[in-house]
Scaffold this motif. Structure first.
Motif, PDB file in Angstrom:
ATOM      1  N   GLN B 148      61.815 -44.332 -16.349  1.00  0.00           N
ATOM      2  CA  GLN B 148      63.262 -45.278 -16.772  1.00  0.00           C
ATOM      3  C   GLN B 148      64.490 -44.601 -16.130  1.00  0.00           C
ATOM      4  O   GLN B 148      65.534 -45.454 -16.300  1.00  0.00           O
ATOM      5  N   LEU B 149      64.537 -43.337 -15.771  1.00  0.00           N
ATOM      6  CA  LEU B 149      65.836 -42.902 -15.240  1.00  0.00           C
ATOM      7  C   LEU B 149      66.289 -43.351 -14.089  1.00  0.00           C
ATOM      8  O   LEU B 149      67.591 -43.400 -14.233  1.00  0.00           O
ATOM      9  N   ASP B 150      65.527 -43.871 -13.234  1.00  0.00           N
ATOM     10  CA  ASP B 150      66.281 -44.453 -12.132  1.00  0.00           C
ATOM     11  C   ASP B 150      65.355 -45.501 -11.197  1.00  0.00           C
ATOM     12  O   ASP B 150      64.088 -45.130 -11.363  1.00  0.00           O
ATOM     13  N   PRO B 151      65.746 -46.376 -10.634  1.00  0.00           N
ATOM     14  CA  PRO B 151      64.778 -47.254 -10.095  1.00  0.00           C
ATOM     15  C   PRO B 151      64.001 -46.715  -8.718  1.00  0.00           C
ATOM     16  O   PRO B 151      63.163 -47.230  -8.206  1.00  0.00           O
ATOM     17  N   ARG B 152      64.474 -45.592  -8.328  1.00  0.00           N
ATOM     18  CA  ARG B 152      64.137 -45.063  -7.173  1.00  0.00           C
ATOM     19  C   ARG B 152      62.923 -44.297  -7.426  1.00  0.00           C
ATOM     20  O   ARG B 152      62.111 -43.698  -6.369  1.00  0.00           O
ATOM     21  N   ILE B 153      62.501 -44.168  -8.803  1.00  0.00           N
ATOM     22  CA  ILE B 153      61.482 -43.161  -9.073  1.00  0.00           C
ATOM     23  C   ILE B 153      59.975 -44.059  -8.736  1.00  0.00           C
ATOM     24  O   ILE B 153      59.875 -45.087  -9.171  1.00  0.00           O
ATOM     25  N   GLU B 154      59.171 -43.318  -8.025  1.00  0.00           N
ATOM     26  CA  GLU B 154      57.711 -43.948  -7.708  1.00  0.00           C
ATOM     27  C   GLU B 154      56.810 -43.671  -8.382  1.00  0.00           C
ATOM     28  O   GLU B 154      55.746 -44.302  -8.702  1.00  0.00           O
ATOM     29  N   GLU B 155      56.726 -42.392  -8.340  1.00  0.00           N
ATOM     30  CA  GLU B 155      55.543 -41.543  -9.449  1.00  0.00           C
ATOM     31  C   GLU B 155      56.188 -40.712 -10.370  1.00  0.00           C
ATOM     32  O   GLU B 155      57.177 -39.869 -10.072  1.00  0.00           O
ATOM     33  N   VAL B 156      55.553 -40.413 -11.368  1.00  0.00           N
ATOM     34  CA  VAL B 156      55.915 -39.365 -12.503  1.00  0.00           C
ATOM     35  C   VAL B 156      54.359 -38.614 -12.822  1.00  0.00           C
ATOM     36  O   VAL B 156      53.505 -39.381 -13.162  1.00  0.00           O
ATOM     37  N   GLU B 194      63.460 -43.913  -0.992  1.00  0.00           N
ATOM     38  CA  GLU B 194      64.922 -44.747  -1.033  1.00  0.00           C
ATOM     39  C   GLU B 194      64.829 -45.107   0.580  1.00  0.00           C
ATOM     40  O   GLU B 194      64.806 -44.188   1.277  1.00  0.00           O
ATOM     41  N   ASN B 195      64.901 -46.162   1.002  1.00  0.00           N
ATOM     42  CA  ASN B 195      64.800 -46.777   2.426  1.00  0.00           C
ATOM     43  C   ASN B 195      63.771 -46.017   3.155  1.00  0.00           C
ATOM     44  O   ASN B 195      64.010 -45.344   4.125  1.00  0.00           O
ATOM     45  N   GLY B 224      62.063 -33.539 -17.372  1.00  0.00           N
ATOM     46  CA  GLY B 224      61.892 -35.095 -16.700  1.00  0.00           C
ATOM     47  C   GLY B 224      63.270 -35.357 -15.963  1.00  0.00           C
ATOM     48  O   GLY B 224      63.309 -35.756 -14.683  1.00  0.00           O
ATOM     49  N   LYS B 225      64.302 -35.296 -16.565  1.00  0.00           N
ATOM     50  CA  LYS B 225      65.822 -35.537 -16.067  1.00  0.00           C
ATOM     51  C   LYS B 225      66.196 -34.502 -14.892  1.00  0.00           C
ATOM     52  O   LYS B 225      66.646 -35.035 -13.863  1.00  0.00           O
ATOM     53  N   GLU B 226      65.695 -33.096 -15.002  1.00  0.00           N
ATOM     54  CA  GLU B 226      66.075 -32.336 -14.200  1.00  0.00           C
ATOM     55  C   GLU B 226      65.290 -32.638 -13.078  1.00  0.00           C
ATOM     56  O   GLU B 226      65.688 -32.350 -11.855  1.00  0.00           O
ATOM     57  N   ALA B 227      63.843 -33.035 -12.913  1.00  0.00           N
ATOM     58  CA  ALA B 227      63.069 -33.187 -11.532  1.00  0.00           C
ATOM     59  C   ALA B 227      63.697 -34.206 -11.137  1.00  0.00           C
ATOM     60  O   ALA B 227      63.653 -34.385  -9.846  1.00  0.00           O
ATOM     61  N   VAL B 228      64.066 -35.279 -11.703  1.00  0.00           N
ATOM     62  CA  VAL B 228      64.762 -36.704 -11.052  1.00  0.00           C
ATOM     63  C   VAL B 228      66.095 -36.347 -10.511  1.00  0.00           C
ATOM     64  O   VAL B 228      66.349 -36.439  -9.157  1.00  0.00           O
TER      65      VAL B 228
END
Lengths: 443, 479
Positions: B148-156, B194-195, B224-228
């Motif tokens: 949920q941290l960012d809409p650009r995240i595709e996989e976790v 992204e794009n 998780g936050k740091e990885a993003v």
């Protein structure tokens, strides 16, 4: 005869694992068992240094409860431990999620033919014989030149292993294989410059190993030729990867077209199937049934039949590298590559190593790479390197403390030639590879 | 001594091995005139869980146990091992390894307990610190909150693993020492897009603790936050520069510099054999006087820490470089004896099936006096490397590499643009002589390091304050 009995004994253990899994409620299961024995002897400065007797065994099982999966492994083959290991796997499957792609391979894909691939050639060298051979090899290196001043020694390795696998679809197979090697690593010194290099030979059959004298001599030559290396100024130039490091370029390619990277979309070659990845002259294929080769096997890690097949022809990507799971994730069929590719071969070109140097004319010959600087998502590539500066097709001087960088997509597209000086010592068989241009960073 | 009894119960009792049996095996080894001998028993349980694609995808459990028997005479070593902890098997192994020495003699030794040793981590089994369902809940929580941290995240992808290892080591002097070692690790990898452009970021941590470590202070989510953050920085990264330039290394994990550039070169085996670029240089200047580097196995709960090493030697803080001067090497028993120095508690082995060697524990540089901001301000043009992936060294030529995974340009004393990761290359014996500023912000890594040597992997730690190096080669593509 005795071998067959031992294979049968291990098969019955694998069968008992599968039976136990069924007993505990698993709807499907897959199990593997391996047992390896070996001897490793090293000599340094003319005397024996270590004698190691190896004896390893291990078994692993994966169970399925419908679409849920659990795995466990142990090094203890006692009946009590087998039961416990199966229980551990079953217990894990209670917590994993339903995964509609999980499961055993389709039965129709399992191997049904098991040709003798000539992989078992025990080497009855004994401890004393191994000591003598290691000393002979190291002596050849140390006596080669007065600038060979020190040694990390020479090592003889001989191993025999039995590998058995089975699944609840009725697949139960095993085979015996051997692997022997002789290696030597020495130091050369001139003034303040100290360099180390090595050479090795490895084979299923000890008769096919290079001679101890040749291995020692090559190790010495390789260490000596690195002395008094310089760095280069930062520049762009052609790069020739010698055969023993060229396989790394192919390993990154295989990583990028492997199912796991593709379905995770963490590959720089997404959606590349059918497109021009390499120049037209490139032909890359797998030969899993080569006799006595290091990567040979009739079936993959899941029991799926392996096949001789093209990965790249005319420079165009023809197929991915898939296991059952990754194939299902991508809506494709397993390519028999659970556990990787087998005897990956680049069809050699017409030029030998000297011709390649001439074709490059001026540029960098790379003989050693350091670090893991490859970003598999983007293809960005930056690694430490050592080798030789080449002008007018001739080696000028050794270079070190430089990096070479580029993007693998460009590097693959801009390959100029593959040599016929194939290195057969690994699972990837290629000659030297000439790349049109890369960035060199140095002083 | 409770620890010793716990280890006996875990490793020996299930196989009916008594202290008297260990004496028999040891006396068999000592019936040849060996300089040293040991018997190493090990039992370890480990597990791992992986969440990917929004589901708990994998789980596995593994048991590894066995014993290794070693005899050493001069520089010669005989070694055998077995995964069957049985008296007859180990006596046979002892027969094989003592053949390293030809003539026989009589010897007898009785076992005595090694002196009590301070423990730097708890003995409790970390695999049982959370119920299986709680481990799953932890993975799910970290995964969903990261997603949920960012809409650009595709996989976790989130993984959780733990191990519980008991060891017992008997030495030729009759001493019997034990250790019980927990180890846990969590890792989060994200892929962002992204794009049409993709990037990856990864962060993890852990130590000799239990799974509650990841719940406390929300550490799991922090990974998780740091990885993003790292993945998003790299989405915008431009081509990295190429060439020799001033490099500022961040604090913490960039201490992998010390591990590769000097740590391996200061391991006793290479120096006894004279194959290291640092051989014979004790007492010489190998770094600027701002640099003091130690290897310390006694830090509580750290991934690289050990109460005793795998030869039964208590670990310690070993000063490697003090104010720029090389003070000493890291030693196991064999190399310490041959070099006439004391073992430093660095004798480590991957398992009973491998021979011990001098290995690092937690290697780090002590803090200096500069504010990290002042260090950046002092650079007109250079690279600020904040995070790293792995590294490698050739201990003979001294050349080492380590690969930046997050880096920025420094222009006129300011961090400006993010640049793509690049490999940095240098010469171990030179690089620390170019250290011109050392920060006051010493930080140890989050607990992710694994070091490979001769095919053996062991967990290690690294650390350092922010460092300024006046000239290191950066392997980018932008000339």
């Amino acid at each position: 005869m005795q071998n067959q009995q031992e294979i049968n004994r291990l098969k019955s253990i694998v069968q008992s694992l599968l039976d136990e899994a069924k007993q505990q409620g698993a709807t499907a299961a897959e199990a593997g068992l391996s047992q390896e024995n070996g001897l490793s002897v090293s000599a340094r400065l003319g005397e024996v240094e270590t004698i190691e007797h190896h004896c390893d065994q291990g078994l692993g099982i994966t169970v399925y409860f419908g679409q849920r999966k659990g795995s466990a492994s142990t090094s203890d083959l006692s009946p009590a431990s087998i039961k416990e290991t199966v229980s551990a796997a079953c217990s894990i499957a209670r917590y994993t999620s339903e995964d509609s792609y999980a499961g055993l391979p389709e039965k129709a894909l399992l191997a049904t033919e098991f040709p003798d691939l000539d992989l078992n050639h025990p080497w009855d060298i004994g401890v004393d014989g191994a000591i003598a051979l290691a000393i002979e090899c190291e002596d050849a290196a140390r006596q080669y030149h007065e600038e060979i001043t020190n040694s990390e020694g020479a090592t003889v390795n001989t191993h025999q292993g039995i590998h058995v696998m089975g699944n609840s679809l009725g697949f139960l197979q095993g085979y015996i294989s051997t692997r022997h090697s002789l290696s030597c690593s020495v130091l050369a010194q001139r003034d303040d410059s100290m360099q180390r290099d090595y050479w090795y030979s490895v084979s299923r059959n000890a008769l096919n190993l290079e001679s101890a004298a040749d291995i020692g001599t090559k190790a010495a030559e390789r260490a000596l030729r690195r002395l008094a290396g310089r760095t280069l100024s930062t520049r762009q130039c052609p790069v020739l990867y010698s055969a023993e490091v060229a396989s790394g370029l192919l390993a990154s390619f295989i990583g990028a077209i492997s199912g796991g990277s593709l379905y995770r979309k963490s590959s720089f070659l997404l959606d590349a199937l059918g497109s021009q990845v390499f120049p037209e002259f490139m032909h890359i294929y797998e030969q899993p049934h080569l006799l006595a080769a290091l990567g040979s096997a009739a079936y993959d890690g899941e029991g799926v039949a392996t096949k001789t097949r093209d990965l790249v022809s005319g420079g165009v990507l023809q197929s991915y590298v898939l296991s059952s799971y990754s194939a299902r994730k991508l809506g494709l069929q397993s390519t028999g590559n659970a556990g990787g590719v087998r005897n990956l071969t680049v069809t050699p070109g017409a030029l030998d190593f000297t011709d390649l140097l001439r074709q490059m004319d001026t540029g960098l010959l790379v003989t050693e790479l350091m670090g893991q600087g490859v970003n598999m998502v983007t293809g960005d590539y930056s690694r430490g390197a050592a080798g030789f500066w080449v002008e007018r097709g001739e080696i000028q001087y050794p270079v070190e403390e430089i990096t070479i960088a580029g993007n693998l997509k460009d590097i693959y597209k801009n390959l100029l030639a593959v040599g016929n000086d194939v290195d057969y010592r690994g699972n990837i068989r290629t000659g030297s590879i000439l790349v049109e241009q890369m960035s060199i960073a140095g002083e | 001594m409770e620890l010793l009894n716990l280890a006996r119960q875990t490793i020996l009792t299930p196989y009916g091995i008594q202290d008297g049996d260990i004496e028999k095996i040891m006396n068999r080894l000592l019936s040849s005139p060996v300089d040293a001998a040991d018997i190493y028993f090990q039992s370890s349980h480990s597990e791992s869980w992986v969440m990917e694609g929004g589901i708990i995808k994998e789980g596995s459990h593994s048991i590894e146990q066995g014993a290794g028997v070693r005899a050493v005479s001069g520089e010669k070593t005989g070694f055998a091992y077995s995964d069957r902890i049985e008296l007859s098997v180990l006596l046979e192994a002892a027969n094989n390894v003592k053949a390293i020495v030809r003539q026989g003699q009589d010897a007898h030794v009785g076992l005595v307990q090694a002196a009590n040793r301070q423990q730097f981590y708890p003995v409790a089994n970390p695999l049982k610190s959370l119920a299986d369902q709680e481990k799953i809940d932890l993975l799910r929580k970290v995964e969903s909150e990261t997603r949920q941290l960012d809409p650009r995240i595709e996989e976790v992808i989130v993984s959780l693993s733990g191990g519980h290892e008991s060891i017992l080591v008997a030495n030729q002097d009759g001493s019997l020492a034990a250790d019980i070692r927990p180890l846990v690790r969590m890792n989060v990898t994200v892929i962002v897009v992204e794009n049409g452009k993709r990037e990856q970021g990864s962060m993890g941590g852990g130590g000799r603790s239990d799974y509650r470590y990841f719940v406390e202070q929300d550490r799991g989510l922090a990974y998780g936050k740091e990885a993003v953050r790292q993945a998003l920085v790299n989405l915008d990264a431009e081509e990295a520069p190429a060439g020799n330039m001033t490099v500022v290394l961040g604090s913490g994990w960039p201490g992998i510099l010390l591990h590769e550039a000097i740590g391996h070169g200061l391991e006793g085996d290479f120096n006894r054999k004279g194959t290291s670029a640092f051989s014979g240089r004790v007492g010489e200047r190998v770094a600027s006087d701002l640099c003091t580097v130690v290897d310390d196995g006694t830090l509580p709960g750290r991934r690289g820490s050990l109460s005793i090493d795998d030869e039964g030697t208590p670990t310690e803080q070993t000063v490697l470089i003090e104010n720029g001067i090389l003070k000493g090497y890291m030693q196991d028993k064999l190399n310490a004896r041959l070099m006439g120095v004391k073992p430093t508690g660095n004798g480590r082995r991957e398992s009973y099936a491998s021979l011990p060697m001098p290995r690092m524990t937690n290697t780090y540089m002590l803090p200096g006096s500069h504010n990290p901001e002042d260090i950046i301000k002092s650079v007109k043009k250079g690279l600020y490397a904040k995070n790293f992936a792995g590294g490698q060294v050739d201990i003979t030529s001294g050349k080492f590499v380590f690969s930046a995974s997050e880096a920025y340009l420094i222009e006129n004393g300011k961090i400006t643009r993010a640049v793509k990761g690049a490999t940095l290359i240098g010469n171990g014996p030179d690089v620390l002589t170019k250290v011109s500023m050392v920060g006051n912000d010493l930080e140890l890594d989050s607990g992710v390091g694994t070091c490979g040597k001769d095919g053996q992997s062991v967990p290690v730690g690294v650390g350092q304050p922010t460092l300024k190096i006046d000239g290191l080669t950066v392997g980018g593509t932008s000339v």
